[in-house]
Design a protein around this motif. Sequence first.
Motif, PDB file in Angstrom:
ATOM      1  N   GLU A  30       0.468  -0.985   0.167  1.00 42.13           N
ATOM      2  CA  GLU A  30      -0.091   0.185  -0.263  1.00 42.13           C
ATOM      3  C   GLU A  30       0.750   1.452  -0.198  1.00 42.13           C
ATOM      4  O   GLU A  30       2.155   1.110   0.705  1.00 42.13           O
ATOM      5  CB  GLU A  30      -0.909  -0.044   1.373  1.00 42.13           C
ATOM      6  CG  GLU A  30      -2.057   0.792   1.292  1.00 42.13           C
ATOM      7  CD  GLU A  30      -2.750   1.129   2.150  1.00 42.13           C
ATOM      8  OE1 GLU A  30      -3.817   1.708   2.427  1.00 42.13           O
ATOM      9  OE2 GLU A  30      -2.982   0.291   3.347  1.00 42.13           O
ATOM     10  N   LEU A  31       0.467   2.558  -0.648  1.00 42.57           N
ATOM     11  CA  LEU A  31       1.539   3.579  -0.856  1.00 42.57           C
ATOM     12  C   LEU A  31       0.242   4.197  -1.281  1.00 42.57           C
ATOM     13  O   LEU A  31      -0.638   4.649  -1.121  1.00 42.57           O
ATOM     14  CB  LEU A  31       2.132   3.876  -2.144  1.00 42.57           C
ATOM     15  CG  LEU A  31       3.067   2.679  -2.040  1.00 42.57           C
ATOM     16  CD1 LEU A  31       3.314   2.833  -3.569  1.00 42.57           C
ATOM     17  CD2 LEU A  31       4.184   3.157  -1.701  1.00 42.57           C
ATOM     18  N   LYS A  32       0.732   5.740  -0.335  1.00 41.58           N
ATOM     19  CA  LYS A  32      -0.198   6.774   0.119  1.00 41.58           C
ATOM     20  C   LYS A  32       0.090   7.330  -1.172  1.00 41.58           C
ATOM     21  O   LYS A  32       1.625   7.450  -1.447  1.00 41.58           O
ATOM     22  CB  LYS A  32       0.263   8.244   1.482  1.00 41.58           C
ATOM     23  CG  LYS A  32      -0.275   7.376   2.302  1.00 41.58           C
ATOM     24  CD  LYS A  32      -0.487   8.363   3.573  1.00 41.58           C
ATOM     25  CE  LYS A  32      -0.776   7.199   5.075  1.00 41.58           C
ATOM     26  NZ  LYS A  32      -0.676   8.634   6.088  1.00 41.58           N
ATOM     27  N   THR A  33      -0.674   7.986  -2.101  1.00 40.51           N
ATOM     28  CA  THR A  33      -0.137   9.231  -3.158  1.00 40.51           C
ATOM     29  C   THR A  33      -1.199  10.162  -3.233  1.00 40.51           C
ATOM     30  O   THR A  33      -2.464  10.210  -3.370  1.00 40.51           O
ATOM     31  CB  THR A  33      -0.979   7.857  -3.699  1.00 40.51           C
ATOM     32  OG1 THR A  33      -0.469   6.225  -4.509  1.00 40.51           O
ATOM     33  CG2 THR A  33      -0.795   8.315  -6.044  1.00 40.51           C
ATOM     34  N   LEU A  34      -0.410  11.044  -4.410  1.00 35.87           N
ATOM     35  CA  LEU A  34      -1.618  12.528  -3.607  1.00 35.87           C
ATOM     36  C   LEU A  34      -1.672  12.816  -5.569  1.00 35.87           C
ATOM     37  O   LEU A  34      -1.277  12.416  -6.472  1.00 35.87           O
ATOM     38  CB  LEU A  34      -0.489  13.759  -3.693  1.00 35.87           C
ATOM     39  CG  LEU A  34      -0.393  14.796  -3.691  1.00 35.87           C
ATOM     40  CD1 LEU A  34      -1.555  15.453  -3.334  1.00 35.87           C
ATOM     41  CD2 LEU A  34       0.107  15.756  -3.407  1.00 35.87           C
ATOM     42  N   LYS A 106      -4.837  10.275 -10.887  1.00 35.01           N
ATOM     43  CA  LYS A 106      -6.790  10.150 -10.504  1.00 35.01           C
ATOM     44  C   LYS A 106      -7.249   9.430  -8.837  1.00 35.01           C
ATOM     45  O   LYS A 106      -6.872   8.359  -8.514  1.00 35.01           O
ATOM     46  CB  LYS A 106      -7.367   9.129 -11.638  1.00 35.01           C
ATOM     47  CG  LYS A 106      -6.664  10.034 -12.848  1.00 35.01           C
ATOM     48  CD  LYS A 106      -6.925  10.933 -13.675  1.00 35.01           C
ATOM     49  CE  LYS A 106      -6.213  11.333 -15.081  1.00 35.01           C
ATOM     50  NZ  LYS A 106      -6.479  13.259 -15.555  1.00 35.01           N
ATOM     51  N   ASN A 107      -7.963  10.569  -8.583  1.00 31.60           N
ATOM     52  CA  ASN A 107      -8.905   9.614  -7.819  1.00 31.60           C
ATOM     53  C   ASN A 107      -9.468   8.541  -7.662  1.00 31.60           C
ATOM     54  O   ASN A 107      -9.843   7.772  -7.075  1.00 31.60           O
ATOM     55  CB  ASN A 107      -9.602  10.845  -6.896  1.00 31.60           C
ATOM     56  CG  ASN A 107     -10.871  10.945  -7.960  1.00 31.60           C
ATOM     57  OD1 ASN A 107     -11.458  10.479  -8.882  1.00 31.60           O
ATOM     58  ND2 ASN A 107     -11.721  12.722  -7.823  1.00 31.60           N
ATOM     59  N   HIS A 108      -9.805   8.018  -8.403  1.00 33.50           N
ATOM     60  CA  HIS A 108     -10.014   6.644  -8.829  1.00 33.50           C
ATOM     61  C   HIS A 108      -8.515   5.294  -9.290  1.00 33.50           C
ATOM     62  O   HIS A 108      -9.497   4.552  -9.733  1.00 33.50           O
ATOM     63  CB  HIS A 108     -11.157   6.487 -10.399  1.00 33.50           C
ATOM     64  CG  HIS A 108     -10.112   6.743 -11.206  1.00 33.50           C
ATOM     65  ND1 HIS A 108      -9.944   6.536 -12.703  1.00 33.50           N
ATOM     66  CD2 HIS A 108     -11.101   7.954 -12.289  1.00 33.50           C
ATOM     67  CE1 HIS A 108      -9.712   7.389 -13.251  1.00 33.50           C
ATOM     68  NE2 HIS A 108     -10.295   8.833 -13.491  1.00 33.50           N
ATOM     69  N   ASP A 109      -7.850   5.696  -9.215  1.00 34.42           N
ATOM     70  CA  ASP A 109      -6.837   5.144  -9.059  1.00 34.42           C
ATOM     71  C   ASP A 109      -6.161   3.835  -8.052  1.00 34.42           C
ATOM     72  O   ASP A 109      -5.403   3.972  -7.703  1.00 34.42           O
ATOM     73  CB  ASP A 109      -4.679   5.928  -9.965  1.00 34.42           C
ATOM     74  CG  ASP A 109      -5.224   6.311 -11.133  1.00 34.42           C
ATOM     75  OD1 ASP A 109      -6.022   6.210 -12.063  1.00 34.42           O
ATOM     76  OD2 ASP A 109      -4.475   7.494 -11.548  1.00 34.42           O
ATOM     77  N   ASN A 110      -7.168   2.838  -7.796  1.00 33.24           N
ATOM     78  CA  ASN A 110      -6.578   2.257  -6.066  1.00 33.24           C
ATOM     79  C   ASN A 110      -5.949   1.223  -6.621  1.00 33.24           C
ATOM     80  O   ASN A 110      -4.853   1.126  -5.711  1.00 33.24           O
ATOM     81  CB  ASN A 110      -8.372   2.654  -6.215  1.00 33.24           C
ATOM     82  CG  ASN A 110      -8.818   3.799  -5.406  1.00 33.24           C
ATOM     83  OD1 ASN A 110      -8.868   4.552  -6.398  1.00 33.24           O
ATOM     84  ND2 ASN A 110      -8.733   4.525  -4.316  1.00 33.24           N
ATOM     85  N   ASN A 135      -3.720   4.671  -1.521  1.00 37.73           N
ATOM     86  CA  ASN A 135      -4.138   5.016  -0.559  1.00 37.73           C
ATOM     87  C   ASN A 135      -4.471   6.631  -1.403  1.00 37.73           C
ATOM     88  O   ASN A 135      -3.178   7.417  -0.835  1.00 37.73           O
ATOM     89  CB  ASN A 135      -3.633   5.118   0.671  1.00 37.73           C
ATOM     90  CG  ASN A 135      -4.957   5.738   1.730  1.00 37.73           C
ATOM     91  OD1 ASN A 135      -5.998   6.258   1.108  1.00 37.73           O
ATOM     92  ND2 ASN A 135      -4.352   5.874   2.822  1.00 37.73           N
ATOM     93  N   MET A 136      -5.122   7.251  -1.765  1.00 38.49           N
ATOM     94  CA  MET A 136      -5.349   8.876  -2.708  1.00 38.49           C
ATOM     95  C   MET A 136      -5.601   9.512  -1.441  1.00 38.49           C
ATOM     96  O   MET A 136      -6.246   9.854   0.029  1.00 38.49           O
ATOM     97  CB  MET A 136      -6.728   8.769  -3.325  1.00 38.49           C
ATOM     98  CG  MET A 136      -6.448   7.598  -4.851  1.00 38.49           C
ATOM     99  SD  MET A 136      -5.226   8.108  -5.163  1.00 38.49           S
ATOM    100  CE  MET A 136      -5.254   6.527  -6.648  1.00 38.49           C
ATOM    101  N   MET A 137      -4.577  10.708  -1.651  1.00 36.23           N
ATOM    102  CA  MET A 137      -4.856  12.035  -0.577  1.00 36.23           C
ATOM    103  C   MET A 137      -5.084  12.858  -2.048  1.00 36.23           C
ATOM    104  O   MET A 137      -4.027  13.377  -3.065  1.00 36.23           O
ATOM    105  CB  MET A 137      -3.563  11.981  -0.576  1.00 36.23           C
ATOM    106  CG  MET A 137      -3.073  11.365   1.094  1.00 36.23           C
ATOM    107  SD  MET A 137      -1.335  11.492   2.001  1.00 36.23           S
ATOM    108  CE  MET A 137      -0.509  12.067   0.471  1.00 36.23           C
TER     109      MET A 137
END
Length: 264
Positions: A30-34, A106-110, A135-137
């Motif tokens: 899992e990675l936090k992503t801006l 994009k916010n849907h690139d989960n 994990n989208m930020m």
Amino acid sequence: IADFTYFQITLSMIFATVLSDVWKAEVVSELKTLVSSCVVLPCKFQYPGKQLPDSRIRGIWHQQAKHDQRIYHEDSTEIADSFKGRTRLLGHLGEKNCTLEIDEVKNHDNGPFCFRAEIPSIDKYSFVESCVALNMMSAPEELKLEQMKTLEDGVPATFKCSIRHTCPSHPPTITWSRSNSEATWSNRDILHGNWEVESLLIFIPTEKDDFTHLNCTVSFHGGLQSSVSSLIHVKRKSCSLSTIVFWRIMLICVFYARLWTNFM
């Protein structure tokens, strides 16, 4: 017949175990992503046989639930429309590096997203047990500004501004509100797909800087920005004991000189 069937099942299980030992992938789960920036998915893998050149291996990234939904392929026509022009392989497959960059997140690139290796005429394998979820930020993580507790007039002071990110291929840039001061910049790997960019600022404060603000601004790939401010307090120079004694003697001398002049 029953014995033969049991033998077949046992052989299949042994073969599957051996195969899983040969085909392996190491990713960050899992990675936090801006959103709007980029994210780099670290990836290493093992394949059977001797090491091959990049040209002999085909690397593919796809959705975990739908193998036909490819987010990266060397043939751009095989990539899902929503990912076309936004992904590229950063690693060299011959060196068993399958690292992927996703740009303009994009916010849907989960995801989750999984890597697949194909060695034409030999074998192929999808690492569906080792996939990456994002994990989208919508906003950057907190920007940190550290400084010396006490600033003194004329004494060099150090400030540090830093922030974590997951886009090492296009790292954030840091600027200060004091352009005439010396600043250094670095971007370091803090493991598990996370990086930290930091800037050190050194300047010599004066009394004029007392009760002024120092601003640090970070700009991300994709256009987002974040700022933090610190109120500066500068301590005036303290006179040493020898200096005080010197000026007291001087004042006494001046006083008696005037008395002597008036007496004469």
